[in-house]
Structure formats: structure tokens, C-alpha cells
Scaffold this motif. Structure first.
Motif, PDB file in Angstrom:
ATOM      1  N   GLU A  34      -5.653   3.297   7.965  1.00 35.52           N
ATOM      2  CA  GLU A  34      -4.380   3.962   7.660  1.00 35.52           C
ATOM      3  C   GLU A  34      -3.453   3.972   8.878  1.00 35.52           C
ATOM      4  O   GLU A  34      -2.236   3.841   8.751  1.00 35.52           O
ATOM      5  CB  GLU A  34      -4.632   5.400   7.190  1.00 35.52           C
ATOM      6  CG  GLU A  34      -5.155   5.479   5.769  1.00 35.52           C
ATOM      7  CD  GLU A  34      -5.637   6.882   5.398  1.00 35.52           C
ATOM      8  OE1 GLU A  34      -5.244   7.363   4.324  1.00 35.52           O
ATOM      9  OE2 GLU A  34      -6.411   7.473   6.172  1.00 35.52           O
ATOM     10  N   TYR A  45       3.708   1.212   6.059  1.00 35.51           N
ATOM     11  CA  TYR A  45       2.985   1.534   4.820  1.00 35.51           C
ATOM     12  C   TYR A  45       3.840   1.397   3.570  1.00 35.51           C
ATOM     13  O   TYR A  45       3.330   1.157   2.495  1.00 35.51           O
ATOM     14  CB  TYR A  45       2.453   2.976   4.901  1.00 35.51           C
ATOM     15  CG  TYR A  45       3.554   3.996   4.995  1.00 35.51           C
ATOM     16  CD1 TYR A  45       4.075   4.586   3.851  1.00 35.51           C
ATOM     17  CD2 TYR A  45       4.128   4.332   6.211  1.00 35.51           C
ATOM     18  CE1 TYR A  45       5.118   5.494   3.923  1.00 35.51           C
ATOM     19  CE2 TYR A  45       5.172   5.226   6.303  1.00 35.51           C
ATOM     20  CZ  TYR A  45       5.664   5.804   5.152  1.00 35.51           C
ATOM     21  OH  TYR A  45       6.702   6.672   5.233  1.00 35.51           O
ATOM     22  N   TYR A  46       5.159   1.548   3.727  1.00 34.00           N
ATOM     23  CA  TYR A  46       6.028   1.565   2.547  1.00 34.00           C
ATOM     24  C   TYR A  46       6.539   0.172   2.185  1.00 34.00           C
ATOM     25  O   TYR A  46       7.293   0.001   1.236  1.00 34.00           O
ATOM     26  CB  TYR A  46       7.202   2.522   2.776  1.00 34.00           C
ATOM     27  CG  TYR A  46       8.117   2.075   3.893  1.00 34.00           C
ATOM     28  CD1 TYR A  46       9.262   1.338   3.609  1.00 34.00           C
ATOM     29  CD2 TYR A  46       7.817   2.365   5.228  1.00 34.00           C
ATOM     30  CE1 TYR A  46      10.089   0.897   4.635  1.00 34.00           C
ATOM     31  CE2 TYR A  46       8.645   1.933   6.252  1.00 34.00           C
ATOM     32  CZ  TYR A  46       9.773   1.202   5.950  1.00 34.00           C
ATOM     33  OH  TYR A  46      10.582   0.765   6.962  1.00 34.00           O
ATOM     34  N   SER A  62       2.552  -1.776  -0.083  1.00 31.82           N
ATOM     35  CA  SER A  62       2.921  -0.904  -1.186  1.00 31.82           C
ATOM     36  C   SER A  62       3.704  -1.694  -2.218  1.00 31.82           C
ATOM     37  O   SER A  62       4.256  -2.763  -1.931  1.00 31.82           O
ATOM     38  CB  SER A  62       3.773   0.255  -0.680  1.00 31.82           C
ATOM     39  OG  SER A  62       5.124  -0.126  -0.633  1.00 31.82           O
ATOM     40  N   VAL A 110       6.470  -0.543  -5.195  1.00 32.08           N
ATOM     41  CA  VAL A 110       7.269   0.569  -5.697  1.00 32.08           C
ATOM     42  C   VAL A 110       6.775   1.879  -5.072  1.00 32.08           C
ATOM     43  O   VAL A 110       6.933   2.090  -3.890  1.00 32.08           O
ATOM     44  CB  VAL A 110       7.286   0.635  -7.231  1.00 32.08           C
ATOM     45  CG1 VAL A 110       8.513   1.434  -7.670  1.00 32.08           C
ATOM     46  CG2 VAL A 110       7.360  -0.756  -7.822  1.00 32.08           C
ATOM     47  N   PHE A 111       6.124   2.743  -5.868  1.00 33.04           N
ATOM     48  CA  PHE A 111       5.672   4.022  -5.310  1.00 33.04           C
ATOM     49  C   PHE A 111       4.236   3.965  -4.800  1.00 33.04           C
ATOM     50  O   PHE A 111       3.791   4.848  -4.098  1.00 33.04           O
ATOM     51  CB  PHE A 111       5.733   5.122  -6.372  1.00 33.04           C
ATOM     52  CG  PHE A 111       7.112   5.384  -6.871  1.00 33.04           C
ATOM     53  CD1 PHE A 111       8.100   5.813  -5.990  1.00 33.04           C
ATOM     54  CD2 PHE A 111       7.433   5.208  -8.207  1.00 33.04           C
ATOM     55  CE1 PHE A 111       9.388   6.064  -6.452  1.00 33.04           C
ATOM     56  CE2 PHE A 111       8.709   5.456  -8.669  1.00 33.04           C
ATOM     57  CZ  PHE A 111       9.683   5.885  -7.786  1.00 33.04           C
ATOM     58  N   ASN A 112       3.512   2.930  -5.217  1.00 29.23           N
ATOM     59  CA  ASN A 112       2.070   2.956  -4.984  1.00 29.23           C
ATOM     60  C   ASN A 112       1.659   2.246  -3.707  1.00 29.23           C
ATOM     61  O   ASN A 112       2.224   1.225  -3.340  1.00 29.23           O
ATOM     62  CB  ASN A 112       1.342   2.311  -6.163  1.00 29.23           C
ATOM     63  CG  ASN A 112       1.397   3.201  -7.373  1.00 29.23           C
ATOM     64  OD1 ASN A 112       1.448   4.424  -7.250  1.00 29.23           O
ATOM     65  ND2 ASN A 112       1.406   2.585  -8.552  1.00 29.23           N
ATOM     66  N   MET A 113       0.643   2.787  -3.087  1.00 25.29           N
ATOM     67  CA  MET A 113       0.044   2.121  -1.940  1.00 25.29           C
ATOM     68  C   MET A 113      -0.884   1.029  -2.465  1.00 25.29           C
ATOM     69  O   MET A 113      -1.491   1.173  -3.519  1.00 25.29           O
ATOM     70  CB  MET A 113      -0.807   3.101  -1.125  1.00 25.29           C
ATOM     71  CG  MET A 113      -0.046   4.196  -0.426  1.00 25.29           C
ATOM     72  SD  MET A 113       0.935   3.615   0.960  1.00 25.29           S
ATOM     73  CE  MET A 113      -0.310   3.089   2.116  1.00 25.29           C
ATOM     74  N   TYR A 138      -3.990  -0.119  -1.069  1.00 22.73           N
ATOM     75  CA  TYR A 138      -4.953   0.077   0.021  1.00 22.73           C
ATOM     76  C   TYR A 138      -5.839  -1.145   0.243  1.00 22.73           C
ATOM     77  O   TYR A 138      -6.395  -1.319   1.320  1.00 22.73           O
ATOM     78  CB  TYR A 138      -5.799   1.330  -0.228  1.00 22.73           C
ATOM     79  CG  TYR A 138      -5.065   2.603   0.144  1.00 22.73           C
ATOM     80  CD1 TYR A 138      -4.847   2.928   1.477  1.00 22.73           C
ATOM     81  CD2 TYR A 138      -4.578   3.458  -0.830  1.00 22.73           C
ATOM     82  CE1 TYR A 138      -4.162   4.080   1.826  1.00 22.73           C
ATOM     83  CE2 TYR A 138      -3.894   4.616  -0.491  1.00 22.73           C
ATOM     84  CZ  TYR A 138      -3.682   4.919   0.836  1.00 22.73           C
ATOM     85  OH  TYR A 138      -3.001   6.049   1.188  1.00 22.73           O
TER      86      TYR A 138
END
Lengths: 507, 355
Positions: free
Chosen positions: A353, A360-361, A366, A368-371, A373
Motif C-alpha cells: 500500500e 493509488y487513484y 484504480s 473509477v472508484f475501485n482500487m 489491489y
């Protein structure tokens, strides 16, 4: 006589053996260095001696008597005092109040302030520890605070003093003063254990040195029978090169250009006062200076973490002053922050992380809104391998990594974003020789790839070694530029103290 | 093996479970001291919740708002905020829901949905102000949210008396169209007052998990909570995230208030003091270690104890206040991390023996 004898000390923690059969013998009246890399087990051993940990095996003799040190109070009774690396002082209290804390002299049930101040004054005079007993801790310099820590142990009657990396926070001048103090202490019959990984200092003041490596005892040698190279290889377990291999710099266009910059510090006082600075592509510019001369505020202003009052900061000929940190990052600035625990890492985040802390964005991390991982982890895995970050796995919290590996992780993250300007603030603070070597190589590599590198370090030696040009900062302005090839520590040291070059030194 | 041991030692699950057992032990000692039979009492307590379908239904009803207030507190905690204002946000949720239920005329289902959303929005807005003050002026959220609790309580009381009723102590009962009850569900559980709130609560728990560990916003919220300085360095807006976190927390609380009103009571009455459901959320979040799943389990336990208390009084003659003592003891053991301390003592002995 042997004042301290630790024989076969073993201390286990769940999953690791921090000390594995370690011996330490310290003779009366000597300055004995305890040398080892970060995580070698120096602190554990000293915590055993100070009674904070109980050893699983081994015995301790103090002044010939076998003892079991059950706690710091017992250590105090035995005459052992510890000067901690991170000071244990109450900021709003005065020097005297801090020194007597817990052992206050009383008169009719009240604290006898006059007597306390008198006593502090007499101890400080005896050992040449100049302090103002009535000053408040928050108003005095770091070097002064350290003296208060030393006085605390002396006030409690310590004659064996443990110094835990005492020079890490000091300026070159303050280090000289500390060394003088240590010599005075020994002259007055004290014995000093000096925890460090700075070889120069050992050669300068110590009589003997005990080396430990990865929790194991390596050797005990007399300082006059060894040299820096031998100590370094004993500490690291292989040959280390001290010289930095670098070609002549090939500076190109100007990447960073700062003009007449004014910045306030947290107490709303002007910390940067009309500063000019430029860094070109393909060169390392080092900022040399004593701590607290505006370095921190300058770097925070460049990276958008602190407001600029006036003046301009241009990156690739675009104004970036007072942009948000994210915008500055996006324009192409990488930043290895001064305090890796406070700024550089979210310690309770995993290594993985932390590798995407700024990105991260963005895709592919990512959507849209989701990561995503899965991609984050893949990327982290790649960086961990490329930059040799030693971690059990990428899911381990960064807190569990050693300082050197935490720093490698930060450097991996900042370098891999491929910024035009890389700011490195105190990049090797508190790191051991092996990690320092690695980090220096990476910085030079960035320079050779045509990046502009701005290095800020309180270690003058580091600035001299890495920089292609040195800017000396004093009270918020650049007071002089020096060429590291044609200068000496003395010349830069004088500039750092606010003296103009060529000026006569007046007493 | 060693890592297993370490994981177990650090696991919040063990801490919580052992704390619960210790808390019940404290309760048992109190009962013995006062001359009651703890075994009989605990038997009555736990059996009551599961014996009859009616009791199961009522227990679930008790659990639902606790899950939501627990999630509200837990989410704020994750971002480094101590939202004591869940109680007030809960009340505003009830108020907003009852206003929509009584003042708007909408078809069934839609009416209920709008009322629930109004409650959620009310809670979020009520938490916005403390969040804004914290972000811009540095005012500590504990102070502001406590104050906001009282404002919420008396605002609701005033509106009930002067606007939502003609000087009465409570509003009228909400129309059927806005109710969260469903006859089929009630009948399946012996005509108890079980309602849709439990589904809202469980969905919210899932949402919290998704938000924190699957989205970019969650990445930011967690980062800001753990280290605001590093988050600022990394280009996140600490202020924005603080406010967001407070609002989402308030939204959860508001959902709790709305579903409790639309499902359980059906009207809003004047209260002399706070309901306590919001404050219980703090205990639930603490016991559940701020994780959505943990909070659901903790809410189940607290719900069972709350519902079983009166039954215990009836069957074993033990005053229901004992249950609050057990609550308090559990929280004490979790907060002081007594379990970790016991394990380190016990662990050391085990090591020495094996030498």
C-alpha cells in the motif's frame, strides 16, 4: 578494572534472537564503542544492561559483582545512566526541573528550588556542561537538550554512561563540543559506552570497540590497532567502499529555479528569507547547513506542504509555488522526506500500500472508484525486487521493516515515478553503512539519468561526497556556493556558522 | 508455529472473546455477592433470546440499530476520529425520517425508501458541522459532537411538541406506507416487531467493508486515519477526508435512527434524555475492533444481553441492571487490553518452562 562485564548474553523475542551469546567488557575510564548496523542488536544489549529487558541467558557483572538488573531504577542504583537518542524531557519545564524530576531535593515537604539550581550549576561546571538552569527546554537548542540529558544521569550519580547514538541529531560544531564533554567526563573518572555506527567518531574518541553483527558477537578491538576499513568490514561482514564512484556531472537546462523566496515556519517567524537557488538537470546540488536554518521550510515550500509568502519557485519554467502537494508531484517532483516515519510512510499500511501512496487513484491501480489491489501488489512486488527491499512479503506492515529497508521502499517509490526533480532530505539519516552505500548509488544513478537532484543533509560529509555544487544555507538564505572538489569541511563549516568566505576569523 | 502464536496473541478476536467471558465472570461474582444464582441467571438470559421465534425476532430487532451505530463509531475510528455524536446523528435520523413519513404523501415502498434516505442524509449533515469545524478550525470533534447531541435532542423535542403534534408528547404513528415492517417477516417470527432494519444494517456492514478496503476513497480514509502527515505529503486532502469520514459516520447513524423509527416505534416521542443506542455503538465498535464483521458480532452479543435482561429479571429475579455492569466490565477489559497483558504473563511462563 572491568567496570562492565556482560558474558554470553542471549535475548530472544518471538521469532528472532536479538542477542545471541554476546560479550561486552568495558574497562574503567574508557570510552567504549558499541558498533553495529541498524538491527544488529545494540539497543537490545543496552536495554538489557539498563534493566529494561531481562536476558534469557548470560551473566552481568558490574564492578566485579554479579548482578541481576531488574529495572532502570536498579540500573541507576548501580551507577548506570542512559542518554537516550530520543530525549526524554518535559518541554515546558526548566532545565533544573527536568534534571531533578523524580529525585527532587525537598525542604519542609516543598521542592527546594535554590538548592536544586545550585546543585545543577555545580555539576555542570565540574564537567564543562554549559547550560542555563532556568531556561525552558523548548527554548534551548538540541545540543543543549542533550546536555540536560547527560546532566540528568550525572545528577543521579551515574558513573557508567550509555550514549545512544548521541551525534545523530547534532551539527558538526555541536559534535565537537560533545566530544569535549565526553573527554571531561572520562577525566573525572566516568566510563562511557558509546553506541554508534559512525566510524570516524570511533576513531576520534574511543579507546576500544565491540562489534556486533546480526545479533552475534564479532570481536573486541583496541582502536589504536584498527582502522576504519577494518571496522566497516567487521560491521557489515564484507568489504565496503567509502569513496563514491561518480563521473563528472554533465549539467543541462535548469530544472528548478527559486527566486527571492520567503517562507514562514510553524511559529509564524520568517524561516526562509529571500532565498535564491537553482538546480540543473544532471547534477546534484547539496544544501549544507546547521539544522534549523530554514532547510525544512524550504523543502516543504517546494513540495507544496508549506505556504510560500512571496517569491517564485519554477519547475521546468512553470510556476509551482503554492500548488497543492499532489499537483507538485504530478508536475514531476519526487520527494524523499526528512522524517520517513512522520511523512514518508503510513507505518501501519503494508509495504504494498505504501508503494502507491501518491498514485493509488491512477490506473492501473484504480478503476473509477475501485482500487485494483492485484495490480498494486504486482507493482509493489516489482519494486521490492528491483530495489532490494528486504521484507518477509509485500503484505507486511512497513512498521516491521528496518530503517534501511523502509528508506529503500520510499526511494523505490519516488524514483520509479521518474520525476524531473528528486528532492532527497536526510536520505541516510540513521542508516548503516550498507544501506548508505546503496542509497548514494541510487542518487548518483538518478543524476546520471539526467535528473535534477536536490540533496539536503545535516551530514556535511555526505553533502561533500555526493554534490556537484554545494549551497550553504544560513538563517534562511544561501550565503555561499562552493565547489566540493576545491573545498574543505572547515571552509564549509565556517560558512554554515554564518562567516563570509575570506573573512578573518575574529575572536 | 511461532508466527501462529504471535498472530493469535495479537488477534482482536481473542481479546474480544476473552474480554466477554471475563466481563460475564465479573457479573457472576456480583450476582453471588448479592445472593443470586449466576448460572440460573445466565441460562435465563441466553435461552430467552433463542427459545421462541418471537424472542428471536425481538432480539434481531434489538441488534439492528446497534450494528448501525457501531459501524458509525467504527468508521470514524478508522479515520482517527472519535465520533461521540452518533447519538445525536441517530436522533436526527429519526427526526428526518418521521418528518418525511408524516408530512409527505407517497406510495408504499417509495415512501419508506425516501424516509430512510432522509434519515441517512440528516445524520450525515448533522455530522458535517463537527467535521468542518475540526478540519478548518481544529476544534476537537469530541467536544463538538457531545454538544451537537444535546442540540439534536432538544431540537427533536421542540419539533415534536410544536410542529409534528399539537402540544402532545409524541407524534402520531407513521402511515403504513412508510413503515419498514413486513407482515410476512413478523409472522415468521411469532408476530414480533422484527423489520427491514436488519437488512439495512447488514448491507451497511458490507458497504463499510467495500468502502474501506476496495475503493480509493477507503484507501485515503484509512491513510489519513493512520498518518495524516504522510497523507498530506502524498497529496491527499486531509481536511476533505476528515469531513467525508464524519459524514459517512453520521450517515450510518442516521440510517440507524431512521430504521429504528420506521420499523420499531413508528412514532417519535419526547425524550428526557438520550436513548443510549448511539453510546452503545461506542461499546460495540470497541468490542468489534472497528471491523465490520466484528461489529456485527459485537452487536449480536449486546443485543442478546439487552433483550435478555428483563427475562433474566423475571425468571431468576436478578435485577436487569446487572447487564449494564457486564457491559461496562467487558468494555473495561477490552479498553485496558487486559487479555494481552494476561497472555504476555502466561506466555513468558510457558517459555521459561520449556527451557
Amino acid at each position: 578494572m572491568n567496570v562492565v562485564e556482560m558474558k554470553g548474553i542471549t535475548k530472544r523475542f518471538p521469532g528472532i534472537v536479538a542477542n545471541d551469546n554476546i560479550h561486552l567488557t568495558v574497562k574503567e575510564g574508557e570510552i567504549h564503542a558499541l558498533l553495529g548496523e541498524n538491527g544488529a542488536g545494540k539497543s537490545t544489549l543496552m536495554n538489557v544492561l539498563f534493566g529494561l529487558y531481562q536476558p534469557d541467558e548470560g551473566e552481568i557483572r558490574i564492578k566485579g559483582n554479579k548482578v541481576e538488573i531488574t529495572g532502570p531504577n536498579m540500573a541507576n542504583e548501580l551507577g548506570i545512566g542512559m542518554v537516550h537518542q530520543h530525549f526524554m524531557l518535559v518541554d515546558p519545564f526548566t532545565v533544573t526541573e527536568n534534571i531533578i524530576l523524580g529525585e527532587e531535593p525537598t525542604k519542609n515537604g516543598l521542592i527546594d528550588k535554590a538548592k536544586a539550581e545550585e546543585e545543577v550549576r555545580s555539576i555542570s561546571e565540574r564537567y564543562g556542561l554549559r547550560v542555563d538552569p532556568k531556561a525552558k527546554i523548548r527554548d534551548i537548542s538540541v545540543g543543549m537538550q542533550q546536555r540536560v540529558e547527560i546532566l540528568k544521569t550525572l545528577y543521579r550519580g551515574a558513573d557508567i554512561l550509555i550514549f545512544d547514538e548521541p551525534t545523530a541529531v547534532l551539527s558538526p560544531q555541536e559534535i565537537d563540543e560533545l566530544i569535549q564533554i565526553m573527554r571531561n567526563l572520562v577525566k573525572e573518572g566516568k566510563t562511557i559506552i558509546f553506541i554508534t555506527h559512525k566510524l570516524k567518531e570511533i576513531m576520534r574518541i574511543c579507546n576500544a570497540v565491540t562489534i556486533i553483527r546480526r545479533g552475534k558477537y564479532v570481536d573486541r578491538v583496541e582502536v589504536n590497532e584498527t582502522d576504519e576499513n577494518q571496522l566497516a568490514s567487521m560491521m557489515v561482514g564484507r568489504e565496503v567502499s567509502f569513496a563514491v564512484d561518480k563521473e563528472e556531472a554533465k549539467p543541462d537546462r535548469t530544472v528548478l529555479s527559486i527566486k527571492d523566496l520567503h517562507v514562514l515556519n510553524s511559529r509564524k517567524m520568517e524561516a526562509v528569507k529571500g532565498l535564491d537557488l537553482d538546480v540543473r538537470a544532471g547534477e546534484i546540488v547539496g544544501i549544507a547547513g546547521v539544522d534549523g536554518n530554514g532547510q525544512t521550510e524550504l523543502l516543504e515550500a517546494i513540495t507544496g506542504l508549506r505556504k510560500v509568502q512571496s517569491g517564485s519557485i519554477q519547475l521546468n519554467e512553470q510556476e509551482i509555488s503554492n500548488l497543492k502537494p499532489r499537483s507538485v508531484t504530478k508536475k514531476g517532483v519526487g520527494h524523499i522526506p526528512e522524517d520517513r516515519h512522520r511523512r514518508g510512510l503510513v507505518l501501519d499500511f503494508s509495504v504494498s500500500e505504501n508503494m502507491v501512496l501518491q498514485t493509488y487513484y491512477q490506473p492501473p491501480f484504480s478503476k473509477v472508484f475501485n482500487m485494483n489491489y492485484k495490480n498494486v501488489d504486482q507493482y509493489a512486488q516489482k519494486l521490492v525486487q528491483e530495489f532490494d527491499v528486504r521484507t518477509p512479503d509485500i503484505y507486511t506492515p512497513s512498521r516491521a521493516l528496518s530503517g534501511g529497508n523502509q528508506q529503500k521502499a520510499i526511494i523505490a517509490r519516488e524514483v520509479d515515478r521518474d520525476p524531473d526533480l528528486l528532492i532527497a532530505a536526510q536520505p541516510t539519516r540513521g542508516l548503516d553503512v550498507g544501506a548508505i552505500e546503496f542509497i548514494h548509488k541510487r542518487l548518483i544513478e538518478q543524476r546520471d539519468k539526467g535528473k535534477a537532484v536536490l540533496l539536503m543533509s545535516l551530514e556535511l560529509e555526505e553533502v561533500l561526497k555526493l554534490s556537484d555544487r554545494i549551497a550553504v544555507i544560513y538563517e534562511g538564505t544561501i550565503v555561499g556556493w562552493v565547489d566540493p572538489a576545491n573545498t574543505s569541511e572547515e571552509e564549509v563549516g565556517l560558512l554554515m556558522a554564518g562567516r563570509k568566505p575570506g573573512m578573518e576569523v575574529k575572536q | 508455529m511461532e508466527t501462529m502464536q504471535r498472530r493469535l496473541r495479537e488477534s482482536p478476536v481473542i481479546t474480544s472473546v476473552v474480554s466477554v467471558l471475563l466481563g460475564m465472570l465479573v457479573g457472576a461474582i456480583m450476582m453471588i455477592a448479592a445472593g443470586y444464582n449466576p448460572i440460573q441467571a445466565y441460562q435465563a438470559l441466553f435461552m430467552s433470546a433463542f427459545l421462541m421465534p418471537y424472542d428471536i425476532g425481538e432480539t434481531i430487532r434489538t441488534i439492528s440499530p446497534l450494528i448501525l451505530t457501531g459501524l458509525a463509531v467504527g468508521l470514524a475510528f478508522r479515520t482517527g476520529l472519535f465520533n461521540i455524536g452518533v447519538e445525536g446523528q441517530f436522533i436526527i435520523g429519526q427526526l428526518a425520517a418521521v418528518i418525511v413519513a408524516l408530512k409527505m404523501d407517497l406510495p408504499p415502498v417509495l415512501h419508506a425508501v425516501v424516509a430512510v434516505l432522509a434519515g441517512a442524509l440528516g445524520g450525515a449533515l448533522w455530522a458535517f458541522l463537527p467535521g468542518l469545524l475540526k478540519a478548518t478550525r481544529g476544534v476537537h470533534e469530541v467536544i463538538t459532537t457531545i454538544m451537537m447531541n444535546f442540540i439534536a435532542l432538544y431540537l427533536a423535542n421542540t419539533l415534536v411538541r410544536n410542529w409534528l403534534s399539537q402540544g402532545a408528547d409524541s407524534t402520531e404513528t407513521i402511515p403504513e406506507s412508510a413503515s419498514l415492517r413486513w407482515d410476512l417477516l413478523s409472522q415468521a417470527f411469532g408476530n414480533s416487531r422484527i423489520h427491514f432494519g436488519i437488512f439495512i444494517a447488514l448491507a451497511t456492514a458490507l458497504f463499510m467493508y467495500y468502502l474501506l478496503w476496495k475503493t480509493t476513497l477507503g484507501f485515503e480514509l484509512r491513510a489519513v486515519g493512520l498518518n495524516p502527515h504522510a497523507s498530506e505529503y502524498a497529496g491527499m486532502s486531509v481536511k476533505r477526508n476528515l469531513i467525508m469520514s464524519m459524514m459517512i459516520s453520521g450517515l450510518f447513524a442516521g440510517l440507524g435512527g431512521a430504521s429504528e423509527l420506521l420499523g420499531t416505534s413508528g412514532y417519535l416521542a419526547i425524550h428526557g434524555s438520550h436513548t443510549g443506542i448511539g453510546f452503545d455503538g461506542i461499546a460495540v465498535a470497541l468490542l468489534g475492533a472497528n471491523s465490520p464483521l466484528g461489529i456485527v458480532f459485537a452487536a449480536v452479543l449486546f443485543g442478546v444481553l439487552t433483550y435478555g435482561g428483563p427475562v433474566m429479571q423475571f425468571e431468576a429475579n436478578v435485577p436487569t441492571e446487572v447487564i449494564r455492569v457486564v457491559f461496562a466490565a467487558i468494555i473495561f477489559f477490552v479498553a485496558a487490553n487486559v487479555v494481552r497483558w494476561m497472555m504476555s504473563k502466561f506466555g513468558n511462563k510457558a517459555v521459561k518452562k520449556s527451557d
